[in-house]
Motif scaffolding. Structure first.
Motif, PDB file in Angstrom:
ATOM      1  N   THR A   1      -1.981  -0.570 -14.029  1.00 14.61           N
ATOM      2  CA  THR A   1      -2.676   0.359 -14.924  1.00 14.61           C
ATOM      3  C   THR A   1      -4.050   0.794 -14.408  1.00 14.61           C
ATOM      4  O   THR A   1      -4.392   1.979 -14.501  1.00 14.61           O
ATOM      5  CB  THR A   1      -2.795  -0.251 -16.336  1.00 14.61           C
ATOM      6  N   PRO A   2      -4.870  -0.084 -13.833  1.00 10.60           N
ATOM      7  CA  PRO A   2      -6.173   0.388 -13.330  1.00 10.60           C
ATOM      8  C   PRO A   2      -6.080   1.278 -12.099  1.00 10.60           C
ATOM      9  O   PRO A   2      -7.071   1.934 -11.742  1.00 10.60           O
ATOM     10  CB  PRO A   2      -6.905  -0.928 -12.993  1.00 10.60           C
ATOM     11  N   PHE A   3      -4.931   1.332 -11.442  1.00 13.29           N
ATOM     12  CA  PHE A   3      -4.834   2.011 -10.156  1.00 13.29           C
ATOM     13  C   PHE A   3      -4.024   3.300 -10.197  1.00 13.29           C
ATOM     14  O   PHE A   3      -4.283   4.225  -9.443  1.00 13.29           O
ATOM     15  CB  PHE A   3      -4.240   1.060  -9.114  1.00 13.29           C
ATOM     16  N   TYR A   4      -3.020   3.377 -11.059  1.00  9.39           N
ATOM     17  CA  TYR A   4      -2.263   4.629 -11.193  1.00  9.39           C
ATOM     18  C   TYR A   4      -1.519   4.624 -12.522  1.00  9.39           C
ATOM     19  O   TYR A   4      -1.286   3.572 -13.114  1.00  9.39           O
ATOM     20  CB  TYR A   4      -1.287   4.834 -10.024  1.00  9.39           C
ATOM     21  N   SER A   5      -1.167   5.821 -12.966  1.00 10.48           N
ATOM     22  CA  SER A   5      -0.450   5.960 -14.240  1.00 10.48           C
ATOM     23  C   SER A   5       1.045   6.079 -13.986  1.00 10.48           C
ATOM     24  O   SER A   5       1.484   6.514 -12.912  1.00 10.48           O
ATOM     25  CB  SER A   5      -0.944   7.201 -14.995  1.00 10.48           C
ATOM     26  N   VAL A   6       1.815   5.687 -14.976  1.00 13.85           N
ATOM     27  CA  VAL A   6       3.284   5.759 -14.897  1.00 13.85           C
ATOM     28  C   VAL A   6       3.793   6.547 -16.095  1.00 13.85           C
ATOM     29  O   VAL A   6       3.507   6.196 -17.242  1.00 13.85           O
ATOM     30  CB  VAL A   6       3.921   4.362 -14.879  1.00 13.85           C
ATOM     31  N   GLN A   7       4.518   7.617 -15.820  1.00 14.27           N
ATOM     32  CA  GLN A   7       5.127   8.431 -16.874  1.00 14.27           C
ATOM     33  C   GLN A   7       6.640   8.242 -16.814  1.00 14.27           C
ATOM     34  O   GLN A   7       7.242   8.287 -15.735  1.00 14.27           O
ATOM     35  CB  GLN A   7       4.774   9.912 -16.681  1.00 14.27           C
ATOM     36  N   ILE A   8       7.235   8.030 -17.969  1.00 14.53           N
ATOM     37  CA  ILE A   8       8.686   7.809 -18.038  1.00 14.53           C
ATOM     38  C   ILE A   8       9.338   8.979 -18.759  1.00 14.53           C
ATOM     39  O   ILE A   8       8.984   9.294 -19.895  1.00 14.53           O
ATOM     40  CB  ILE A   8       9.013   6.489 -18.762  1.00 14.53           C
ATOM     41  N   GLU A   9      10.270   9.619 -18.083  1.00 16.35           N
ATOM     42  CA  GLU A   9      11.033  10.718 -18.676  1.00 16.35           C
ATOM     43  C   GLU A   9      12.468  10.260 -18.887  1.00 16.35           C
ATOM     44  O   GLU A   9      13.087   9.689 -17.992  1.00 16.35           O
ATOM     45  CB  GLU A   9      11.003  11.938 -17.749  1.00 16.35           C
TER      46      GLU A   9
ATOM     47  N   ARG B   1       3.039   1.228   5.481  1.00 16.62           N
ATOM     48  CA  ARG B   1       1.572   1.220   5.431  1.00 16.62           C
ATOM     49  C   ARG B   1       1.129   0.518   4.139  1.00 16.62           C
ATOM     50  O   ARG B   1       0.380   1.070   3.340  1.00 16.62           O
ATOM     51  CB  ARG B   1       1.003   2.645   5.494  1.00 16.62           C
ATOM     52  N   GLU B   2       1.600  -0.717   3.973  1.00 16.18           N
ATOM     53  CA  GLU B   2       1.311  -1.449   2.743  1.00 16.18           C
ATOM     54  C   GLU B   2      -0.159  -1.845   2.626  1.00 16.18           C
ATOM     55  O   GLU B   2      -0.605  -2.267   1.567  1.00 16.18           O
ATOM     56  CB  GLU B   2       2.197  -2.702   2.654  1.00 16.18           C
ATOM     57  N   GLY B   3      -0.915  -1.720   3.706  1.00 16.08           N
ATOM     58  CA  GLY B   3      -2.350  -1.987   3.657  1.00 16.08           C
ATOM     59  C   GLY B   3      -3.161  -0.813   3.150  1.00 16.08           C
ATOM     60  O   GLY B   3      -4.391  -0.887   3.106  1.00 16.08           O
ATOM     61  N   GLN B   4      -2.486   0.263   2.761  1.00 18.64           N
ATOM     62  CA  GLN B   4      -3.167   1.448   2.232  1.00 18.64           C
ATOM     63  C   GLN B   4      -2.611   1.772   0.850  1.00 18.64           C
ATOM     64  O   GLN B   4      -1.401   1.698   0.631  1.00 18.64           O
ATOM     65  CB  GLN B   4      -2.971   2.650   3.154  1.00 18.64           C
ATOM     66  N   MET B   5      -3.518   2.137  -0.058  1.00 21.20           N
ATOM     67  CA  MET B   5      -3.099   2.510  -1.409  1.00 21.20           C
ATOM     68  C   MET B   5      -3.915   3.712  -1.854  1.00 21.20           C
ATOM     69  O   MET B   5      -5.149   3.677  -1.826  1.00 21.20           O
ATOM     70  CB  MET B   5      -3.290   1.347  -2.383  1.00 21.20           C
ATOM     71  N   TYR B   6      -3.236   4.771  -2.249  1.00 20.68           N
ATOM     72  CA  TYR B   6      -3.887   6.017  -2.647  1.00 20.68           C
ATOM     73  C   TYR B   6      -3.779   6.192  -4.160  1.00 20.68           C
ATOM     74  O   TYR B   6      -2.953   5.568  -4.820  1.00 20.68           O
ATOM     75  CB  TYR B   6      -3.240   7.202  -1.924  1.00 20.68           C
ATOM     76  N   GLY B   7      -4.615   7.040  -4.688  1.00 22.68           N
ATOM     77  CA  GLY B   7      -4.537   7.348  -6.110  1.00 22.68           C
ATOM     78  C   GLY B   7      -3.374   8.283  -6.399  1.00 22.68           C
ATOM     79  O   GLY B   7      -2.764   8.855  -5.500  1.00 22.68           O
ATOM     80  N   GLY B   8      -3.066   8.448  -7.657  1.00 23.33           N
ATOM     81  CA  GLY B   8      -1.979   9.348  -8.028  1.00 23.33           C
ATOM     82  C   GLY B   8      -1.282   8.896  -9.286  1.00 23.33           C
ATOM     83  O   GLY B   8      -1.807   8.092 -10.055  1.00 23.33           O
ATOM     84  N   ALA B   9      -0.099   9.423  -9.477  1.00 21.33           N
ATOM     85  CA  ALA B   9       0.706   9.098 -10.658  1.00 21.33           C
ATOM     86  C   ALA B   9       2.160   8.933 -10.237  1.00 21.33           C
ATOM     87  O   ALA B   9       2.615   9.542  -9.264  1.00 21.33           O
ATOM     88  CB  ALA B   9       0.582  10.195 -11.710  1.00 21.33           C
TER      89      ALA B   9
END
Length: 345
Positions: free
Chosen positions: A157-165, A298-306
């Motif tokens: 939750t602090p790092f990215y949002s999850v939307q469920i359709e 590239r598991e050592g990298q994490m980007y923002g997004g949804a």
């Protein structure tokens, strides 16, 4: 003399025509071979839409599945169709800049520290519950799954949002089912826990040795797999069938591994054979965005997004052929991925 010149001219003209025809045929073959994937993908998608439309009003899946699958190759060609269609459906992205890589490394380190910190007290709770759960709920282990869900949601939750359709397409938590999803990233499992459904997922044996996290997987009853051992693979499928017969659900990534380019790979048959033999429904799921947040490799990298999770209507596997169910699910995931990507752009 004139006749000889005329004959020579006719022969030369015929040779020129033959050469021209041969050149045109060569160009056509080159164009056809060079654009095979571009042609195959839209054609596959069009066949998929046609099949989907013709079957959208079906109430009995078995009857219409056979009529729909007539236009879709469900043998070796199904993998080619899936890969070609996905290549046209999935967008490509430019590589990250130097600064964004540094920020992504920092973000990934923060995520690892945060999720591990959360795991410690939750693991203590799971250890406390282990014996009562094993005695009263050996197969489903709902209490341990609740802790898993809490940990995954609090971690992400602090790092990215999850939307469920399509949440309405999910079976009830008490209904055993085979969930199948595309596999893009290490974050796929974290994201799927947002569905809040008690499923067992398959993971390689070495992951169960990871301190705290791997031990929690063992306590929850997730399924070990030794990829290089054929006997382990067969035992894994038998374990899944037994779990389903006892009321527990299973999660599969039919591609078998994470995609490094976000292009859907061929679906292996195992998940669908399990569903057919256990007589349980298949729930197709499309994951969008996880490969952008933490790219495979590239598991050592994490980007923002949804992240967007699309839950498709259940497919009844009982009494059907595993290859046909596999093909149907593959096409469903591809077509929806394309439509959702276009809506999001």
């Amino acid at each position: 003399m004139l006749q000889k010149q005329a004959g020579t001219g006719i022969c030369a003209h015929r040779s020129h025509v033959k050469a021209k025809l041969g050149h045109l045929r060569g160009q056509r073959l080159i164009r056809a071979s060079c654009s095979a994937q571009q042609v195959a993908a839209p054609a596959a998608l069009q066949r998929a839409r046609t099949a989907s439309c013709s079957c959208s009003r079906a109430t009995a899946f078995n009857t219409h599945l056979y009529s729909c699958s007539a236009s879709i190759a469900c043998s070796r060609r199904s993998n080619v169709v899936c890969q070609a269609a996905a290549a046209a459906a999935m967008p490509t992205a430019d590589g990250p800049s130097g600064l964004s890589k540094v920020l992504a490394n920092i973000r990934a380190a923060m995520f690892a520290a945060w999720t591990f910190t959360l795991a410690i007290p939750l693991f203590i709770i799971m250890m406390t519950l282990a014996l009562p759960v094993l005695a009263l709920d050996k197969f489903r282990r709902l209490a341990q799954h609740f802790v898993n869900n809490l940990w995954a949601i609090a971690s992400t939750t602090p790092f990215y949002s999850v939307q469920i359709e399509g949440r309405e397409n999910l079976p009830s938590p008490s209904t055993p089912a085979v969930y199948v999803a595309n596999h893009q990233s290490f974050m796929d499992i974290y994201s799927l826990f947002h569905l809040q459904r008690p499923f067992k997922f398959i993971s390689k044996t070495s992951n169960f040795l990871i301190p705290i996290v791997g031990w929690s997987m063992f306590l929850t009853g997730h399924i070990m797999l030794n990829r290089v051992d054929r006997r382990s693979q067969l035992k894994c499928l038998q374990t899944c069938i037994e779990m389903l017969s006892r009321g527990a659900s299973c999660l599969f990534f039919p591609e078998g591994t994470r995609s490094r380019d976000k292009v859907l790979g061929g679906f292996k048959k195992g998940a669908f054979s399990v569903a057919v033999k256990a007589g349980v429904p298949v729930v197709p799921i499309t994951l969008l965005g996880t490969g952008d947040i933490m790219p495979s490799g590239r598991e050592g990298q994490m980007y923002g997004g949804a992240v967007k999770i699309v839950v498709h209507p259940m497919i009844q596997a009982a009494g059907n052929n595993a290859d046909k169910v596999r093909c149907w699910v593959c096409v469903t995931v591809i077509v929806s991925s394309r439509e959702v990507v276009l809506k999001c752009c």
